[in-house]
Design a protein around this motif. Structure first.
Motif, short mmCIF file in Angstrom:
data_model
loop_
_atom_site.label_atom_id
_atom_site.label_comp_id
_atom_site.label_asym_id
_atom_site.label_seq_id
_atom_site.Cartn_x
_atom_site.Cartn_y
_atom_site.Cartn_z
N MET A 97 -90.63 -11.19 -52.03
CA MET A 97 -90.30 -12.56 -52.32
C MET A 97 -89.72 -12.62 -53.72
O MET A 97 -90.32 -12.14 -54.66
N THR A 98 -88.54 -13.21 -53.83
CA THR A 98 -87.91 -13.29 -55.14
C THR A 98 -88.60 -14.36 -55.98
O THR A 98 -89.34 -15.19 -55.47
N ASP A 99 -88.30 -14.31 -57.29
CA ASP A 99 -88.88 -15.29 -58.21
C ASP A 99 -88.47 -16.71 -57.82
O ASP A 99 -89.27 -17.64 -57.91
N ASP A 100 -87.22 -16.87 -57.42
CA ASP A 100 -86.74 -18.21 -57.04
C ASP A 100 -87.46 -18.71 -55.80
O ASP A 100 -87.83 -19.89 -55.72
N GLU A 101 -87.66 -17.84 -54.81
CA GLU A 101 -88.38 -18.23 -53.60
C GLU A 101 -89.82 -18.59 -53.93
O GLU A 101 -90.36 -19.56 -53.41
N LEU A 102 -90.45 -17.79 -54.79
CA LEU A 102 -91.83 -18.05 -55.18
C LEU A 102 -91.94 -19.37 -55.93
O LEU A 102 -92.83 -20.18 -55.65
N ASP A 103 -91.01 -19.61 -56.86
CA ASP A 103 -91.01 -20.89 -57.59
C ASP A 103 -90.80 -22.06 -56.63
O ASP A 103 -91.45 -23.11 -56.76
N ALA A 104 -89.92 -21.89 -55.67
CA ALA A 104 -89.66 -22.95 -54.70
C ALA A 104 -90.91 -23.21 -53.85
O ALA A 104 -91.24 -24.37 -53.57
N LEU A 105 -91.61 -22.16 -53.45
CA LEU A 105 -92.83 -22.32 -52.67
C LEU A 105 -93.90 -23.04 -53.48
O LEU A 105 -94.55 -23.97 -52.98
N LYS A 108 -93.47 -25.05 -55.99
CA LYS A 108 -93.03 -26.43 -56.18
C LYS A 108 -93.24 -27.24 -54.91
O LYS A 108 -93.71 -28.37 -54.96
N ASP A 109 -92.92 -26.66 -53.76
CA ASP A 109 -93.06 -27.34 -52.49
C ASP A 109 -94.53 -27.69 -52.21
O ASP A 109 -94.84 -28.79 -51.78
N VAL A 110 -95.44 -26.74 -52.48
CA VAL A 110 -96.87 -26.99 -52.28
C VAL A 110 -97.34 -28.10 -53.22
O VAL A 110 -98.09 -28.99 -52.83
N ALA A 111 -96.87 -28.08 -54.45
CA ALA A 111 -97.27 -29.10 -55.42
C ALA A 111 -96.78 -30.48 -54.99
O ALA A 111 -97.52 -31.46 -55.08
N ILE A 112 -95.57 -30.56 -54.48
CA ILE A 112 -95.00 -31.85 -54.07
C ILE A 112 -95.69 -32.37 -52.81
O ILE A 112 -96.10 -33.53 -52.75
N LYS A 113 -95.84 -31.51 -51.81
CA LYS A 113 -96.38 -31.96 -50.52
C LYS A 113 -97.88 -32.16 -50.54
O LYS A 113 -98.40 -33.02 -49.85
N HIS A 114 -98.60 -31.34 -51.29
CA HIS A 114 -100.06 -31.36 -51.21
C HIS A 114 -100.75 -31.76 -52.51
O HIS A 114 -101.96 -31.90 -52.55
N GLY A 115 -99.99 -31.87 -53.57
CA GLY A 115 -100.58 -32.26 -54.85
C GLY A 115 -101.47 -31.19 -55.44
O GLY A 115 -102.39 -31.48 -56.19
N ILE A 116 -101.21 -29.94 -55.12
CA ILE A 116 -102.02 -28.83 -55.62
C ILE A 116 -101.10 -27.90 -56.39
O ILE A 116 -100.08 -27.45 -55.87
N GLY A 117 -101.50 -27.59 -57.62
CA GLY A 117 -100.71 -26.67 -58.43
C GLY A 117 -101.16 -25.24 -58.20
O GLY A 117 -102.35 -24.94 -58.25
N LEU A 118 -100.24 -24.39 -57.91
CA LEU A 118 -100.54 -22.96 -57.73
C LEU A 118 -99.94 -22.18 -58.89
O LEU A 118 -98.91 -22.55 -59.43
N SER A 119 -100.62 -21.10 -59.23
CA SER A 119 -100.05 -20.21 -60.24
C SER A 119 -99.49 -18.98 -59.53
O SER A 119 -99.76 -18.74 -58.36
N ARG A 120 -98.71 -18.19 -60.26
CA ARG A 120 -98.08 -17.01 -59.66
C ARG A 120 -99.10 -15.98 -59.17
O ARG A 120 -98.80 -15.20 -58.29
N ASP A 121 -100.31 -16.01 -59.75
CA ASP A 121 -101.30 -15.01 -59.35
C ASP A 121 -102.36 -15.63 -58.43
O ASP A 121 -103.43 -15.06 -58.24
N ASP A 122 -102.05 -16.76 -57.82
CA ASP A 122 -102.99 -17.43 -56.92
C ASP A 122 -103.15 -16.60 -55.64
O ASP A 122 -102.16 -16.17 -55.04
N PRO A 123 -104.38 -16.35 -55.22
CA PRO A 123 -104.60 -15.52 -54.02
C PRO A 123 -103.97 -16.08 -52.75
O PRO A 123 -103.63 -15.32 -51.86
#
Length: 146
Positions: free
Chosen positions: A1-9, A11-26
Motif C-alpha cells: 500500500m502506497t503512502d497516498d493510499e494509506l493516507d486516503a484510507l 482520511k476516509d475512516v476519519a470522515i465516515k466514522h469519526g475515528i482517527g487512525l495512525s500509521r501504526d494502528d493495528p
C-alpha cells in the motif's frame, strides 16, 4: 500500500466514522492483509481459469458435437469446484484475519487496562485531597468565627 493510499484510507475512516487512525494502528494490518490475499487469490484463480480454458479449447477441437456437450458438463463442474475452492480460500483468509484482529484487540485492551489503573488511583487520591482541603477550610472557618 502506497503512502497516498494509506493516507486516503486514514482520511476516509476519519470522515465516515469519526475515528482517527495512525500509521501504526493495528487495524491497518487487516487492510494490508486483505489486499495481499485478494491479489494472490485473483492471480491464482486467473492462472487456474486460463489453464482450464486452454484444456477446454483443445478438447473442443478434437471431439465432435457429443464431446462438446461433455466438455460443457466438465466445465460447469470445474467452475463449481473452483467456486468452492475460492470460497474455502476466502473463508480461511477471513478466519486468519479475524484471529489476528482478536489478538490485537486483546493486546490493546490489556494496554488500556494497564494505563487506566494508575489513573483510577490518582483520581481517588485527588478526591481524598479535595475532601481534606474542604475539611481544613471548614475547621479554619469555624476556628476563626467560633
Amino acid at each position: 500500500m502506497t503512502d497516498d493510499e494509506l493516507d486516503a484510507l486514514i482520511k476516509d475512516v476519519a470522515i465516515k466514522h469519526g475515528i482517527g487512525l495512525s500509521r501504526d494502528d493495528p487495524i491497518l494490518i487487516t487492510q494490508t492483509l486483505n489486499k495481499h490475499l485478494m491479489k494472490s487469490n485473483i492471480s491464482a484463480m486467473e492462472d487456474i481459469m486460463e489453464n482450464f480454458r486452454q484444456e477446454i479449447e483443445m478438447g473442443i477441437t478434437k471431439w465432435s458435437d457429443t464431446s462438446r456437450i461433455n466438455a460443457e458438463r466438465v466445465m460447469n463442474a470445474s467452475v463449481h469446484s473452483s467456486k468452492a475452492i475460492t470460497n474455502q480460500i476466502i473463508e480461511n483468509a477471513v478466519n486468519a484475519i479475524e484471529n489476528e484482529l482478536v489478538k490485537k484487540i486483546n493486546i490493546a485492551q490489556t494496554r488500556i487496562l494497564d494505563v487506566s489503573r494508575p489513573i483510577k488511583l490518582i483520581s481517588v487520591l485527588n478526591i481524598l485531597a479535595s475532601f481534606v482541603t474542604l475539611l481544613s477550610v471548614f475547621i479554619l472557618f469555624y476556628a476563626k468565627y467560633a
